[in-house]
Motif scaffolding. Structure first.
Motif, PDB file in Angstrom:
ATOM      1  N   UNK A  12       1.001  -1.249   0.065  1.00 30.55           N
ATOM      2  CA  UNK A  12       0.128  -0.504  -0.057  1.00 30.55           C
ATOM      3  C   UNK A  12       0.955   1.444  -0.135  1.00 30.55           C
ATOM      4  N   UNK A  13       0.294   1.848  -0.859  1.00 31.40           N
ATOM      5  CA  UNK A  13       0.943   3.558  -1.093  1.00 31.40           C
ATOM      6  C   UNK A  13       2.011   3.501  -0.856  1.00 31.40           C
ATOM      7  N   UNK A  14       2.766   2.818  -2.101  1.00 34.85           N
ATOM      8  CA  UNK A  14       4.042   1.946  -2.779  1.00 34.85           C
ATOM      9  C   UNK A  14       3.877   2.332  -3.725  1.00 34.85           C
ATOM     10  N   UNK A  15       5.151   2.427  -4.868  1.00 33.68           N
ATOM     11  CA  UNK A  15       5.657   2.206  -6.130  1.00 33.68           C
ATOM     12  C   UNK A  15       6.430   0.938  -6.390  1.00 33.68           C
ATOM     13  N   UNK A  16       5.458   0.902  -7.530  1.00 29.28           N
ATOM     14  CA  UNK A  16       5.421  -1.293  -8.069  1.00 29.28           C
ATOM     15  C   UNK A  16       6.153  -0.851  -9.956  1.00 29.28           C
ATOM     16  N   UNK A  17       6.305  -1.890 -10.268  1.00 30.22           N
ATOM     17  CA  UNK A  17       7.220  -1.476 -11.511  1.00 30.22           C
ATOM     18  C   UNK A  17       6.257  -2.793 -12.327  1.00 30.22           C
ATOM     19  N   UNK A  18       5.718  -3.225 -13.292  1.00 28.81           N
ATOM     20  CA  UNK A  18       4.794  -4.395 -13.644  1.00 28.81           C
ATOM     21  C   UNK A  18       5.857  -4.370 -15.344  1.00 28.81           C
ATOM     22  N   UNK A  19       6.293  -5.080 -15.267  1.00 30.60           N
ATOM     23  CA  UNK A  19       6.924  -6.064 -16.401  1.00 30.60           C
ATOM     24  C   UNK A  19       6.144  -6.907 -17.248  1.00 30.60           C
ATOM     25  N   UNK A  20       5.258  -7.036 -18.406  1.00 28.03           N
ATOM     26  CA  UNK A  20       5.120  -8.170 -18.921  1.00 28.03           C
ATOM     27  C   UNK A  20       3.965  -9.036 -17.577  1.00 28.03           C
ATOM     28  N   UNK A  21       3.316  -8.019 -17.022  1.00 29.33           N
ATOM     29  CA  UNK A  21       2.158  -8.358 -15.946  1.00 29.33           C
ATOM     30  C   UNK A  21       2.698  -9.244 -14.769  1.00 29.33           C
ATOM     31  N   UNK A  22       4.219  -9.026 -14.576  1.00 28.53           N
ATOM     32  CA  UNK A  22       4.628  -9.919 -13.597  1.00 28.53           C
ATOM     33  C   UNK A  22       4.911  -8.574 -12.612  1.00 28.53           C
ATOM     34  N   UNK A  23       4.720  -7.987 -11.298  1.00 34.38           N
ATOM     35  CA  UNK A  23       5.658  -7.767 -10.387  1.00 34.38           C
ATOM     36  C   UNK A  23       7.423  -8.077 -10.343  1.00 34.38           C
ATOM     37  N   UNK A  24       7.527  -6.590 -11.243  1.00 35.59           N
ATOM     38  CA  UNK A  24       9.268  -6.875 -11.018  1.00 35.59           C
ATOM     39  C   UNK A  24      10.122  -6.310  -9.716  1.00 35.59           C
ATOM     40  N   UNK A  25       9.645  -5.250  -9.590  1.00 36.01           N
ATOM     41  CA  UNK A  25      10.228  -4.489  -8.893  1.00 36.01           C
ATOM     42  C   UNK A  25       9.928  -3.525  -7.696  1.00 36.01           C
ATOM     43  N   UNK A  26       9.485  -3.153  -6.702  1.00 33.52           N
ATOM     44  CA  UNK A  26       8.293  -2.292  -5.883  1.00 33.52           C
ATOM     45  C   UNK A  26       9.481  -1.234  -4.542  1.00 33.52           C
ATOM     46  N   UNK A  27       9.412  -0.038  -4.345  1.00 35.00           N
ATOM     47  CA  UNK A  27       9.542   0.952  -3.625  1.00 35.00           C
ATOM     48  C   UNK A  27       9.271   2.131  -3.070  1.00 35.00           C
ATOM     49  N   UNK A  28       8.989   2.307  -2.096  1.00 37.13           N
ATOM     50  CA  UNK A  28       8.692   3.650  -1.468  1.00 37.13           C
ATOM     51  C   UNK A  28       9.577   5.244  -2.550  1.00 37.13           C
ATOM     52  N   UNK A  29      10.238   4.444  -2.563  1.00 35.63           N
ATOM     53  CA  UNK A  29      11.342   6.059  -3.292  1.00 35.63           C
ATOM     54  C   UNK A  29      11.281   5.421  -4.861  1.00 35.63           C
ATOM     55  N   UNK A  30      10.473   6.269  -5.407  1.00 31.99           N
ATOM     56  CA  UNK A  30       9.664   6.733  -6.810  1.00 31.99           C
ATOM     57  C   UNK A  30      10.847   7.042  -7.929  1.00 31.99           C
ATOM     58  N   UNK A  31      12.829   7.797  -7.066  1.00 31.33           N
ATOM     59  CA  UNK A  31      13.998   7.977  -7.514  1.00 31.33           C
ATOM     60  C   UNK A  31      14.345   6.363  -7.832  1.00 31.33           C
ATOM     61  N   UNK A  32      14.211   5.502  -6.696  1.00 28.99           N
ATOM     62  CA  UNK A  32      15.777   4.635  -6.530  1.00 28.99           C
ATOM     63  C   UNK A  32      14.899   3.688  -7.823  1.00 28.99           C
ATOM     64  N   UNK A  33      13.715   3.455  -7.424  1.00 26.44           N
ATOM     65  CA  UNK A  33      12.770   2.662  -8.414  1.00 26.44           C
ATOM     66  C   UNK A  33      13.404   2.565  -9.775  1.00 26.44           C
ATOM     67  N   UNK A  34      12.568   4.330 -10.012  1.00 29.00           N
ATOM     68  CA  UNK A  34      13.130   4.329 -12.235  1.00 29.00           C
ATOM     69  C   UNK A  34      14.861   4.174 -12.061  1.00 29.00           C
ATOM     70  N   UNK A  35      15.258   4.331 -11.125  1.00 34.86           N
ATOM     71  CA  UNK A  35      17.398   3.871 -11.988  1.00 34.86           C
ATOM     72  C   UNK A  35      17.630   2.438 -11.741  1.00 34.86           C
ATOM     73  N   UNK A  36      16.818   1.858 -10.988  1.00 35.06           N
ATOM     74  CA  UNK A  36      16.649   0.630 -11.221  1.00 35.06           C
ATOM     75  C   UNK A  36      16.263  -0.027 -12.013  1.00 35.06           C
ATOM     76  N   UNK A  37      14.953   0.608 -12.138  1.00 40.79           N
ATOM     77  CA  UNK A  37      14.433  -0.453 -13.967  1.00 40.79           C
ATOM     78  C   UNK A  37      15.005   0.391 -15.400  1.00 40.79           C
ATOM     79  N   UNK A  38      15.382   1.495 -14.685  1.00 44.00           N
ATOM     80  CA  UNK A  38      16.665   1.600 -15.961  1.00 44.00           C
ATOM     81  C   UNK A  38      16.823   1.084 -16.532  1.00 44.00           C
TER      82      UNK A  38
END
Length: 71
Positions: A12-38
Motif C-alpha cells: 500500500x502507498x508504494x510504487x510498483x514496477x510491472x513488466x509483462x504482467x509480472x511484478x518486478x520491483x517495488x519501492x517507497x522511493x520513486x526515484x530509486x525505483x526508476x533508476x533500478x528499472x532503467x
C-alpha cells in the motif's frame, strides 16, 4: 487492474514496477525505483504506478457550455 487487490495488500502507498504482467520491483522511493528499472530494463516499457486504495483514480472535470451570441 487484475493485480490490484494483492498489490494493495502487500504494497500500500508504494510504487510498483510491472513488466509483462509480472511484478518486478517495488519501492517507497520513486526515484530509486526508476533508476533500478532503467538499469535492468533499458529500452523496454515497464508500467510504474503508485498503489492506491482505488485501482484507478477518478478525475472530475467541469463541463463548460458555449453559448453563441446571435446579436
Amino acid at each position: 487492474l487484475a493485480m490490484h487487490a494483492s498489490l494493495w495488500q502487500a504494497y500500500p502507498h508504494q510504487h510498483v514496477a510491472i513488466y509483462h504482467g509480472q511484478l518486478v520491483d517495488q519501492d517507497k522511493d520513486l526515484d530509486a525505483l526508476l533508476q533500478r528499472i532503467e538499469a535492468q530494463y533499458p529500452e523496454q516499457f515497464v508500467w510504474i504506478t503508485n498503489v492506491t486504495e482505488e485501482p484507478l483514480k477518478t478525475l472530475n472535470m467541469p463541463s463548460f457550455r458555449l453559448i453563441a451570441n446571435n446579436a
